[in-house]
Design an enzyme around this catalytic site. Structure first.
Site, PDB file in Angstrom:
ATOM      1  N   HIS A  46       0.836  -1.210   0.000  1.00 44.25           N
ATOM      2  CA  HIS A  46       0.000   0.000   0.000  1.00 44.25           C
ATOM      3  C   HIS A  46       0.872   1.262   0.000  1.00 44.25           C
ATOM      4  O   HIS A  46       0.606   2.212  -0.727  1.00 44.25           O
ATOM      5  CB  HIS A  46      -0.882   0.056   1.254  1.00 44.25           C
ATOM      6  CG  HIS A  46      -1.916  -1.034   1.360  1.00 44.25           C
ATOM      7  ND1 HIS A  46      -2.062  -1.815   2.471  1.00 44.25           N
ATOM      8  CD2 HIS A  46      -2.876  -1.452   0.490  1.00 44.25           C
ATOM      9  CE1 HIS A  46      -3.062  -2.668   2.298  1.00 44.25           C
ATOM     10  NE2 HIS A  46      -3.574  -2.472   1.109  1.00 44.25           N
ATOM     11  N   LYS A  48     -18.289  -6.548   8.143  1.00 42.96           N
ATOM     12  CA  LYS A  48     -16.979  -7.191   8.037  1.00 42.96           C
ATOM     13  C   LYS A  48     -16.289  -7.264   9.390  1.00 42.96           C
ATOM     14  O   LYS A  48     -16.399  -6.340  10.197  1.00 42.96           O
ATOM     15  CB  LYS A  48     -16.112  -6.359   7.074  1.00 42.96           C
ATOM     16  CG  LYS A  48     -15.412  -7.180   5.997  1.00 42.96           C
ATOM     17  CD  LYS A  48     -14.840  -6.272   4.934  1.00 42.96           C
ATOM     18  CE  LYS A  48     -13.590  -6.847   4.287  1.00 42.96           C
ATOM     19  NZ  LYS A  48     -13.080  -5.974   3.214  1.00 42.96           N
ATOM     20  N   ARG A  83      -2.191  -6.392  -8.334  1.00 39.98           N
ATOM     21  CA  ARG A  83      -1.099  -7.331  -8.076  1.00 39.98           C
ATOM     22  C   ARG A  83      -1.084  -8.472  -9.072  1.00 39.98           C
ATOM     23  O   ARG A  83      -0.046  -9.033  -9.374  1.00 39.98           O
ATOM     24  CB  ARG A  83      -1.232  -7.918  -6.660  1.00 39.98           C
ATOM     25  CG  ARG A  83      -0.883  -6.949  -5.566  1.00 39.98           C
ATOM     26  CD  ARG A  83      -1.403  -7.429  -4.247  1.00 39.98           C
ATOM     27  NE  ARG A  83      -2.855  -7.360  -4.227  1.00 39.98           N
ATOM     28  CZ  ARG A  83      -3.606  -7.566  -3.164  1.00 39.98           C
ATOM     29  NH1 ARG A  83      -3.037  -7.918  -2.021  1.00 39.98           N
ATOM     30  NH2 ARG A  83      -4.907  -7.451  -3.221  1.00 39.98           N
ATOM     31  N   SER A 102      -2.925  -7.910   2.955  1.00 41.87           N
ATOM     32  CA  SER A 102      -3.279  -7.737   4.367  1.00 41.87           C
ATOM     33  C   SER A 102      -3.749  -9.069   4.957  1.00 41.87           C
ATOM     34  O   SER A 102      -3.506  -9.353   6.125  1.00 41.87           O
ATOM     35  CB  SER A 102      -4.372  -6.682   4.522  1.00 41.87           C
ATOM     36  OG  SER A 102      -3.887  -5.416   4.122  1.00 41.87           O
TER      37      SER A 102
HETATM   38  P1  ADP Z   1      -9.871  -3.876   0.073  1.00 37.03           P
HETATM   39  O1  ADP Z   1     -10.573  -4.370   1.296  1.00 37.03           O
HETATM   40  O2  ADP Z   1     -10.570  -2.774  -0.636  1.00 37.03           O
HETATM   41  O3  ADP Z   1      -9.358  -4.945  -0.852  1.00 37.03           O
HETATM   42  P2  ADP Z   1      -7.126  -3.507   0.837  1.00 37.03           P
HETATM   43  O4  ADP Z   1      -6.652  -2.697   1.995  1.00 37.03           O
HETATM   44  O5  ADP Z   1      -6.894  -4.975   0.918  1.00 37.03           O
HETATM   45  O6  ADP Z   1      -8.624  -3.141   0.708  1.00 37.03           O
HETATM   46  O7  ADP Z   1      -6.496  -2.988  -0.518  1.00 37.03           O
HETATM   47  C1  ADP Z   1      -6.666  -1.683  -0.976  1.00 37.03           C
HETATM   48  C2  ADP Z   1      -5.995  -1.513  -2.338  1.00 37.03           C
HETATM   49  O8  ADP Z   1      -4.606  -1.740  -2.230  1.00 37.03           O
HETATM   50  C3  ADP Z   1      -6.466  -2.442  -3.447  1.00 37.03           C
HETATM   51  O9  ADP Z   1      -6.529  -1.697  -4.652  1.00 37.03           O
HETATM   52  C4  ADP Z   1      -5.400  -3.469  -3.558  1.00 37.03           C
HETATM   53  O10 ADP Z   1      -5.304  -3.978  -4.876  1.00 37.03           O
HETATM   54  C5  ADP Z   1      -4.173  -2.628  -3.232  1.00 37.03           C
HETATM   55  N1  ADP Z   1      -3.092  -3.465  -2.697  1.00 37.03           N
HETATM   56  C6  ADP Z   1      -3.159  -4.322  -1.676  1.00 37.03           C
HETATM   57  N2  ADP Z   1      -1.972  -4.926  -1.475  1.00 37.03           N
HETATM   58  C7  ADP Z   1      -1.126  -4.422  -2.410  1.00 37.03           C
HETATM   59  C8  ADP Z   1       0.240  -4.683  -2.753  1.00 37.03           C
HETATM   60  N3  ADP Z   1       0.954  -5.582  -2.090  1.00 37.03           N
HETATM   61  N4  ADP Z   1       0.762  -3.981  -3.783  1.00 37.03           N
HETATM   62  C9  ADP Z   1       0.021  -3.093  -4.468  1.00 37.03           C
HETATM   63  N5  ADP Z   1      -1.277  -2.833  -4.209  1.00 37.03           N
HETATM   64  C10 ADP Z   1      -1.848  -3.484  -3.200  1.00 37.03           C
END
Ligand code: ADP
Length: 155
Positions: A17, A41, A90, A128
């Site tokens: 992120h 959630k 990703r 995450s």
């Molecule tokens: P959500 O619950 O909306 O999926 P996340 O916090 O998991 O929320 O992810 C938010 C955004 O960050 C998404 O667009 C996801 O694709 C991106 N993201 C998550 N992990 C990575 C990573 N390792 N590299 C690049 N982008 C990421």
């Protein structure tokens, strides 16, 4: 002013992120990293903890702001005057999921544009979900999360 909202759960925020936000800073005047609250959630970290983590990580970036919202992302964007959404890709399954959401948001969000950045190879395995499993199993998480939140995550 070009304002982008980067919506997510950030449960917790990962190095993936952070890299995405850092790479988007030159593209926008302001980026709002916004925690979307979904009452259905279950999260590992509370909303307050996740907001605190984001504040710590982006404390020195003047153009990066932290926010929270409930309900539709498009409504939050409108409220904030944001014409852009920031999302990361990703792999192909991210693409399949994001494509539909982006197309819907473009329609219901009055031509709100989603800007996608492809994750760097060194971060594309980080999610995450995986990080939460490692935390629960008391494994080493340093490689996956920003240093600024290490104390908060491991205490
Ligand atoms: P959500 O619950 O909306 O999926 P996340 O916090 O998991 O929320 O992810 C938010 C955004 O960050 C998404 O667009 C996801 O694709 C991106 N993201 C998550 N992990 C990575 C990573 N390792 N590299 C690049 N982008 C990421």
């Amino acid at each position: 002013m070009k304002i982008a909202v980067f919506p997510g759960s950030f449960d917790p925020i990962t190095k993936g992120h952070v890299d995405l936000v850092n790479r988007a800073i030159p593209l926008f005047d302001k980026i709002i990293v916004a925690v979307g609250v979904n009452s259905q959630k279950k999260y590992l970290f509370s909303l307050e903890q996740r907001l605190e983590m984001l504040e710590n990580v982006f404390a020195n970036d003047d153009t990066v702001h932290v926010g929270q919202f409930e309900g539709l992302t498009v409504n939050y964007c409108k409220e904030q005057g944001a014409r852009y959404l920031l999302r990361g890709l990703r792999n192909a399954s991210d693409f399949d999921y994001e494509k539909t959401i982006s197309q819907l948001n473009h329609i219901i969000g009055d031509e709100l544009e989603t800007v996608f950045l492809i994750s760097k190879p060194e971060y594309s395995h980080i999610s995450s979900t995986i990080v939460r499993e490692i935390i629960k199993g008391k494994g080493k998480v340093e490689s996956f999360i920003p240093i600024e939140i290490l104390n908060q995550v491991t205490k």
